[in-house]
Design a protein around this motif. Structure first.
Motif, PDB file in Angstrom:
ATOM      1  N   GLU A 204     -12.636  -0.333  -2.549  1.00 26.67           N
ATOM      2  CA  GLU A 204     -12.479   1.060  -1.864  1.00 26.67           C
ATOM      3  C   GLU A 204     -12.065   0.882  -0.349  1.00 26.67           C
ATOM      4  OE1 GLU A 204     -14.917   5.088  -0.765  1.00 26.67           O
ATOM      5  OE2 GLU A 204     -15.726   3.633  -2.289  1.00 26.67           O
ATOM      6  N   GLY A 205     -12.612  -0.250   0.384  1.00 22.27           N
ATOM      7  CA  GLY A 205     -12.311  -0.566   1.721  1.00 22.27           C
ATOM      8  C   GLY A 205     -11.431  -1.244   2.279  1.00 22.27           C
ATOM      9  N   ILE A 206     -10.180  -1.464   1.005  1.00 24.48           N
ATOM     10  CA  ILE A 206      -9.011  -2.225   1.529  1.00 24.48           C
ATOM     11  C   ILE A 206      -7.970  -1.210   0.869  1.00 24.48           C
ATOM     12  CG2 ILE A 206      -7.616  -4.094   0.884  1.00 24.48           C
ATOM     13  CD1 ILE A 206     -10.290  -5.749   0.599  1.00 24.48           C
ATOM     14  N   ASN A 207      -7.072  -1.186   2.044  1.00 21.88           N
ATOM     15  CA  ASN A 207      -5.923  -0.442   1.561  1.00 21.88           C
ATOM     16  C   ASN A 207      -4.580  -1.482   0.841  1.00 21.88           C
ATOM     17  OD1 ASN A 207      -3.450   1.410   1.407  1.00 21.88           O
ATOM     18  ND2 ASN A 207      -3.224   1.479   3.379  1.00 21.88           N
ATOM     19  N   ILE A 208      -4.153  -1.296  -0.292  1.00 23.23           N
ATOM     20  CA  ILE A 208      -3.295  -2.221  -0.927  1.00 23.23           C
ATOM     21  C   ILE A 208      -2.110  -1.391  -1.119  1.00 23.23           C
ATOM     22  CG2 ILE A 208      -2.866  -3.718  -2.744  1.00 23.23           C
ATOM     23  CD1 ILE A 208      -5.618  -4.430  -2.824  1.00 23.23           C
ATOM     24  N   SER A 209      -0.783  -2.129  -0.605  1.00 24.55           N
ATOM     25  CA  SER A 209       0.439  -1.328  -0.889  1.00 24.55           C
ATOM     26  C   SER A 209       1.330  -2.298  -1.537  1.00 24.55           C
ATOM     27  CB  SER A 209       0.857  -0.788   0.227  1.00 24.55           C
ATOM     28  OG  SER A 209       0.103   0.361   0.852  1.00 24.55           O
ATOM     29  N   THR A 210       2.069  -2.005  -2.463  1.00 22.27           N
ATOM     30  CA  THR A 210       3.066  -2.807  -3.175  1.00 22.27           C
ATOM     31  C   THR A 210       4.535  -2.097  -3.056  1.00 22.27           C
ATOM     32  OG1 THR A 210       3.097  -1.908  -5.541  1.00 22.27           O
ATOM     33  CG2 THR A 210       1.512  -3.300  -4.663  1.00 22.27           C
ATOM     34  N   LEU A 211       5.562  -3.242  -3.104  1.00 25.74           N
ATOM     35  CA  LEU A 211       7.004  -2.746  -3.356  1.00 25.74           C
ATOM     36  C   LEU A 211       7.419  -3.627  -4.645  1.00 25.74           C
ATOM     37  CD1 LEU A 211       8.304  -2.732   0.371  1.00 25.74           C
ATOM     38  CD2 LEU A 211       8.111  -0.880  -1.131  1.00 25.74           C
ATOM     39  N   GLU A 212       7.739  -2.559  -5.648  1.00 26.11           N
ATOM     40  CA  GLU A 212       8.279  -3.406  -6.725  1.00 26.11           C
ATOM     41  C   GLU A 212       9.554  -3.036  -7.433  1.00 26.11           C
ATOM     42  OE1 GLU A 212       4.520  -3.502  -9.558  1.00 26.11           O
ATOM     43  OE2 GLU A 212       3.513  -2.461  -7.884  1.00 26.11           O
ATOM     44  N   ASP A 213       9.996  -3.941  -8.068  1.00 27.98           N
ATOM     45  CA  ASP A 213      11.315  -3.510  -8.698  1.00 27.98           C
ATOM     46  C   ASP A 213      11.322  -4.442 -10.447  1.00 27.98           C
ATOM     47  OD1 ASP A 213      13.778  -2.800  -9.496  1.00 27.98           O
ATOM     48  OD2 ASP A 213      14.830  -4.439  -8.337  1.00 27.98           O
ATOM     49  N   PRO A 214      10.624  -4.097 -11.420  1.00 28.12           N
ATOM     50  CA  PRO A 214      10.131  -2.626 -11.323  1.00 28.12           C
ATOM     51  C   PRO A 214       8.631  -2.682 -11.371  1.00 28.12           C
ATOM     52  CG  PRO A 214      10.391  -3.773 -13.617  1.00 28.12           C
ATOM     53  CD  PRO A 214      10.802  -4.626 -12.726  1.00 28.12           C
ATOM     54  N   VAL A 215       7.898  -1.450 -11.417  1.00 26.11           N
ATOM     55  CA  VAL A 215       6.522  -1.416 -11.633  1.00 26.11           C
ATOM     56  C   VAL A 215       6.072  -1.930 -12.873  1.00 26.11           C
ATOM     57  CG1 VAL A 215       4.351  -0.208 -11.346  1.00 26.11           C
ATOM     58  CG2 VAL A 215       6.491   0.352  -9.716  1.00 26.11           C
ATOM     59  N   GLU A 216       5.409  -3.085 -13.025  1.00 23.89           N
ATOM     60  CA  GLU A 216       5.123  -3.576 -14.235  1.00 23.89           C
ATOM     61  C   GLU A 216       3.691  -3.273 -14.690  1.00 23.89           C
ATOM     62  OE1 GLU A 216       6.197  -7.734 -15.158  1.00 23.89           O
ATOM     63  OE2 GLU A 216       7.739  -7.505 -13.550  1.00 23.89           O
ATOM     64  N   TYR A 217       2.761  -3.225 -13.848  1.00 29.58           N
ATOM     65  CA  TYR A 217       1.421  -2.853 -14.015  1.00 29.58           C
ATOM     66  C   TYR A 217       1.012  -1.795 -13.149  1.00 29.58           C
ATOM     67  CZ  TYR A 217       1.235  -7.454 -16.399  1.00 29.58           C
ATOM     68  OH  TYR A 217       1.362  -8.356 -17.376  1.00 29.58           O
ATOM     69  N   TYR A 218       0.191  -0.681 -13.728  1.00 29.47           N
ATOM     70  CA  TYR A 218      -0.431   0.214 -12.740  1.00 29.47           C
ATOM     71  C   TYR A 218      -1.886  -0.084 -12.529  1.00 29.47           C
ATOM     72  CZ  TYR A 218       4.029   2.797 -13.593  1.00 29.47           C
ATOM     73  OH  TYR A 218       5.264   3.246 -13.890  1.00 29.47           O
ATOM     74  N   VAL A 219      -2.283  -0.214 -11.302  1.00 27.34           N
ATOM     75  CA  VAL A 219      -3.581  -0.425 -11.115  1.00 27.34           C
ATOM     76  C   VAL A 219      -4.048   0.744 -10.275  1.00 27.34           C
ATOM     77  CG1 VAL A 219      -4.864  -2.017  -9.646  1.00 27.34           C
ATOM     78  CG2 VAL A 219      -2.966  -2.865 -10.956  1.00 27.34           C
ATOM     79  N   PRO A 220      -5.317   1.231 -10.587  1.00 25.57           N
ATOM     80  CA  PRO A 220      -5.819   2.507 -10.006  1.00 25.57           C
ATOM     81  C   PRO A 220      -6.271   1.863  -8.562  1.00 25.57           C
ATOM     82  CG  PRO A 220      -6.607   2.240 -12.219  1.00 25.57           C
ATOM     83  CD  PRO A 220      -6.046   0.925 -11.856  1.00 25.57           C
ATOM     84  N   GLY A 221      -6.030   2.678  -7.701  1.00 28.19           N
ATOM     85  CA  GLY A 221      -6.505   2.469  -5.928  1.00 28.19           C
ATOM     86  C   GLY A 221      -5.381   1.781  -5.435  1.00 28.19           C
ATOM     87  N   VAL A 222      -4.428   1.093  -6.087  1.00 26.91           N
ATOM     88  CA  VAL A 222      -3.249   0.657  -5.414  1.00 26.91           C
ATOM     89  C   VAL A 222      -2.051   1.292  -5.159  1.00 26.91           C
ATOM     90  CG1 VAL A 222      -1.522  -1.594  -5.420  1.00 26.91           C
ATOM     91  CG2 VAL A 222      -3.968  -1.733  -6.260  1.00 26.91           C
ATOM     92  N   ASN A 223      -1.446   1.562  -3.972  1.00 24.89           N
ATOM     93  CA  ASN A 223      -0.225   2.268  -3.781  1.00 24.89           C
ATOM     94  C   ASN A 223       1.100   1.423  -4.151  1.00 24.89           C
ATOM     95  OD1 ASN A 223      -1.999   4.335  -2.149  1.00 24.89           O
ATOM     96  ND2 ASN A 223      -2.225   2.556  -0.722  1.00 24.89           N
ATOM     97  N   GLN A 224       1.362   1.987  -5.179  1.00 28.23           N
ATOM     98  CA  GLN A 224       2.709   1.214  -5.936  1.00 28.23           C
ATOM     99  C   GLN A 224       3.749   2.020  -5.611  1.00 28.23           C
ATOM    100  OE1 GLN A 224       0.043   0.447  -9.648  1.00 28.23           O
ATOM    101  NE2 GLN A 224       1.572  -1.113  -9.622  1.00 28.23           N
ATOM    102  N   SER A 225       4.853   1.273  -5.131  1.00 24.69           N
ATOM    103  CA  SER A 225       6.092   2.101  -5.047  1.00 24.69           C
ATOM    104  C   SER A 225       7.384   1.192  -5.433  1.00 24.69           C
ATOM    105  CB  SER A 225       6.422   2.251  -3.515  1.00 24.69           C
ATOM    106  OG  SER A 225       7.738   2.848  -2.994  1.00 24.69           O
ATOM    107  N   GLN A 226       8.282   1.856  -6.180  1.00 23.44           N
ATOM    108  CA  GLN A 226       9.352   1.440  -6.904  1.00 23.44           C
ATOM    109  C   GLN A 226      10.662   1.364  -6.030  1.00 23.44           C
ATOM    110  OE1 GLN A 226      10.366   0.641 -10.411  1.00 23.44           O
ATOM    111  NE2 GLN A 226      12.248   0.055  -9.409  1.00 23.44           N
ATOM    112  N   ILE A 227      11.385   0.323  -5.745  1.00 25.78           N
ATOM    113  CA  ILE A 227      12.465   0.496  -4.950  1.00 25.78           C
ATOM    114  C   ILE A 227      13.675   0.795  -5.718  1.00 25.78           C
ATOM    115  CG2 ILE A 227      11.608  -1.204  -3.545  1.00 25.78           C
ATOM    116  CD1 ILE A 227      13.850  -3.066  -4.795  1.00 25.78           C
ATOM    117  N   LYS A 228      14.456   1.548  -4.905  1.00 25.84           N
ATOM    118  CA  LYS A 228      15.584   2.270  -5.534  1.00 25.84           C
ATOM    119  C   LYS A 228      16.904   1.914  -4.490  1.00 25.84           C
ATOM    120  CE  LYS A 228      13.354   6.124  -7.695  1.00 25.84           C
ATOM    121  NZ  LYS A 228      12.299   6.685  -7.510  1.00 25.84           N
ATOM    122  N   PRO A 229      17.536   0.733  -4.761  1.00 25.23           N
ATOM    123  CA  PRO A 229      18.445   0.079  -4.002  1.00 25.23           C
ATOM    124  C   PRO A 229      19.883   0.919  -4.116  1.00 25.23           C
ATOM    125  CG  PRO A 229      17.874  -1.730  -5.279  1.00 25.23           C
ATOM    126  CD  PRO A 229      17.167  -0.557  -5.896  1.00 25.23           C
TER     127      PRO A 229
END
Length: 579
Positions: A341-366
């Motif tokens: 809870e105390g850490i902000n984790i953000s990702t940029l992925e292509d594609p999003v392979e795993y969904y992790v609760p609490g992690v901000n996951q973003s799919q790129i769109k070139p």
């Protein structure tokens, strides 16, 4: 019943109190007893089935070596076999022995008893391991059988038709037809059930070949007549919302389907080939959770080193390896261990392979300009502690990742190089200044995936004496801290292999294990980075660190019985004479 099975497993010393508590915790979270015990790899499915049989006072049968006559299998209709997961095992003319996945299923019992009473038979239930029942059901109704039925329906429609018709309306009518739709559906479902990571549908001469990549190796699973190939490709395009009349240019798309209660993403890529098109479908189980480093096969020394470095407030951790070597999975295993809870984790992925609760996951769109570089700029305004960038592909992304790590962020990413030694030269080649790399790189990991030996048919492997001696010379170069207790390189060397059985499709392998080299960027490595990374001095520093090479890690895993010697050679791409 669950309590009885747990008591039996505990009495047989197959589980201790610690494991029992873990199992009960998993069950409290919604897992069934079998999912918790067998799925958690605390007890294998054979021992679990034996305990279940004892608790239910039913006979246990092992179906591994059993050959069941076709006539016996057909005594229970196909619909009933599939609906109730029931396998007819033996019939003596009066009593039909059935292995039922769930003998407490009242509907299954009613249906089977009705079938038996109508024929004047008696039903006798037996318990068999779940994997064996599922394997037999797949074998009874194989991919070829299902597709052959659809193909027979499609034959009259396609065989005498030239696919080169220019009328789009007719083409759409053909590919939306039930037989083609069914064939693609069956091909996709069997790929998921068989654990395939990719599906290849490709034209070869006068045939359309379907291949699955399972455990990193392509296997031909189906061969169809070429006349049906264009319709198969077009059906995939329709599902992925691609242009079916565009056959001259490659296209990329996505299909999301529910297969057996799991949400599966199929990433579609079409490619024009001579007189036709090829389709590759990457299979991604988005409902799966990221495994731990230990589950992937990382040894304790490596896990401890990685955990030590991800506690740092800034810097870069890079994972290298070819496509399909598990780089993203490793990064998610690391992210999961940091997630709180105390850490902000953000990702940029292509594609999003795993969904992790609490992690901000973003799919790129070139295609709309949302790239790793542009996304990374936006992420830096999102107050992140940890940033994961799917891949460093160009100078802009590399420089942004470097500057992010310089300004108090922990950055994880992947890079396409053969080994750890290629990380610094590759980034310098992209245009990153050496002094910036020296200031930011924390840890480099190179990874490959070796096929695991099937645990059900594992046996000793006989290896020629001259090969053993070559391997012995290699083993003597491995730091002794990595050896198992009481092991000595001068003693007997024992290796394993899989004989091949129904559970592993007669390959001798089931699943994969990560083999890795993990190198720490110490003060000396940072100085060498500034000097241009002279390879000889770098290798000397890695030896001083007592870091394992990727080949040495694979060799230790072969000694531990996890993989084979042939996999060691395959991964390191070295011939025996070079040892």
């Amino acid at each position: 019943m669950d309590e009885q099975i747990l008591n039996i497993l505990t009495k047989q010393k197959l589980m201790d109190e610690k494991v029992l508590a873990l199992v009960k915790d998993l069950m409290a979270r919604g897992k069934t007893l079998e999912q918790a015990v067998v799925g958690g790899r605390y007890v294998n499915d054979v021992n679990f089935a034996k305990a279940k049989a004892e608790a239910m006072a039913l006979p246990f049968v092992d179906l591994t070596e059993r050959i069941i006559p076709k006539e016996t299998l057909e005594l229970v209709p196909q619909d009933a076999r599939e609906t109730f997961s029931a396998v007819p095992v033996e019939f003596d003319g009066k009593t039909l022995q059935i292995a039922l996945l769930n003998p407490n299923d009242i509907k299954a019992d009613e249906a089977l008893q009705f079938l038996a009473s109508d024929k004047g038979w008696t039903i006798k239930y037996v318990i068999a391991p779940t994997s064996q029942i599922n394997s037999l059901l797949k074998k009874i109704k194989g991919l070829g059988t299902e597709v052959a039925t659809a193909l027979a329906q499609a034959k009259g429609r396609f065989e005498h038709k030239e696919e080169k018709t220019e009328e789009l309306g007719k083409l759409e009518e053909v590919i939306r037809g039930a037989p083609v739709s069914r064939m693609i559906s069956v091909i996709m479902r069997h790929a998921v059930e068989g654990g395939a990571s990719d599906i290849h549908i490709e034209p070869i001469g006068d045939e359309s070949r379907v291949r699955y990549r399972i455990d990193g190796v392509l296997r031909t699973t189906l061969v169809l007549p070429i006349y049906v190939h264009p319709a198969l490709v077009s059906r995939v395009k329709v599902l992925a919302n691609l242009k079916i009349d565009e056959t001259r240019m490659p296209q990329d798309g996505r299909i999301t389907q529910d297969v057996g209660g799991r949400k599966i993403d199929f990433r579609i890529s079409t490619l024009p080939v001579v007189d036709n098109e090829k389709v590759v479908m990457r299979v991604l189980d988005t409902s799966a959770s990221a495994p731990t480093l230990e589950n992937l096969g990382y040894r304790k020394e490596h896990v401890d080193l990685i955990k030590e470095h991800i506690k740092r407030p800034f810097g870069m951790l890079l994972v290298t390896g070819p496509t399909g070597s598990g780089k993203s999975t490793t990064l998610f295993a690391v992210l999961t261990s940091l997630n709180s809870e105390g850490i902000n984790i953000s990702t940029l992925e292509d594609p999003v392979e795993y969904y992790v609760p609490g992690v901000n996951q973003s799919q790129i769109k070139p295609e709309i300009g949302y790239t790793f570089a542009s996304g990374l700029r936006s992420l830096l305004r999102q107050d992140p502690n940890v940033i994961m960038v799917g891949e460093v592909r160009d100078r802009e992304t590399a420089e942004l990742a470097i500057h992010a790590s310089l300004t108090g962020h922990l950055v994880f990413s992947t890079l396409h190089t053969n080994d750890v030694y290629g990380i610094v030269p590759r980034l310098i080649d992209m245009g990153v200044e050496p002094f910036l790399l020296a200031a930011t790189l924390n840890l480099g990991i190179a990874q490959r995936l070796a096929r695991r030996i099937c645990t059900y048919c594992k046996a000793a492997e006989e290896i020629e004496p001259e090969v053993i001696e070559k391997l012995r010379r290699e083993i003597k170069l491995i730091p002794t801290k990595y050896f198992a207790p009481n092991f000595t390189p001068d003693g007997p060397l024992e290796f394993k292999k899989g004989r091949g059985c129904p559970r592993c499709g007669d390959t001798g392998y089931q699943g994969r294990i990560a083999c890795a080299e993990v190198v720490e960027f110490t003060d000396q490595m940072r100085k060498l980075s500034e000097k241009g990374f002279p390879l000889k001095e770098v290798r000397d520093e890695v030896i001083r660190q007592q870091a394992l090479t990727l080949r040495q890690d694979a060799l230790l895993k072969a000694l531990d019985g996890h993989t084979t010697v042939s996999e060691v050679y395959r991964l390191s791409q070295e011939v025996q004479e070079d040892v």
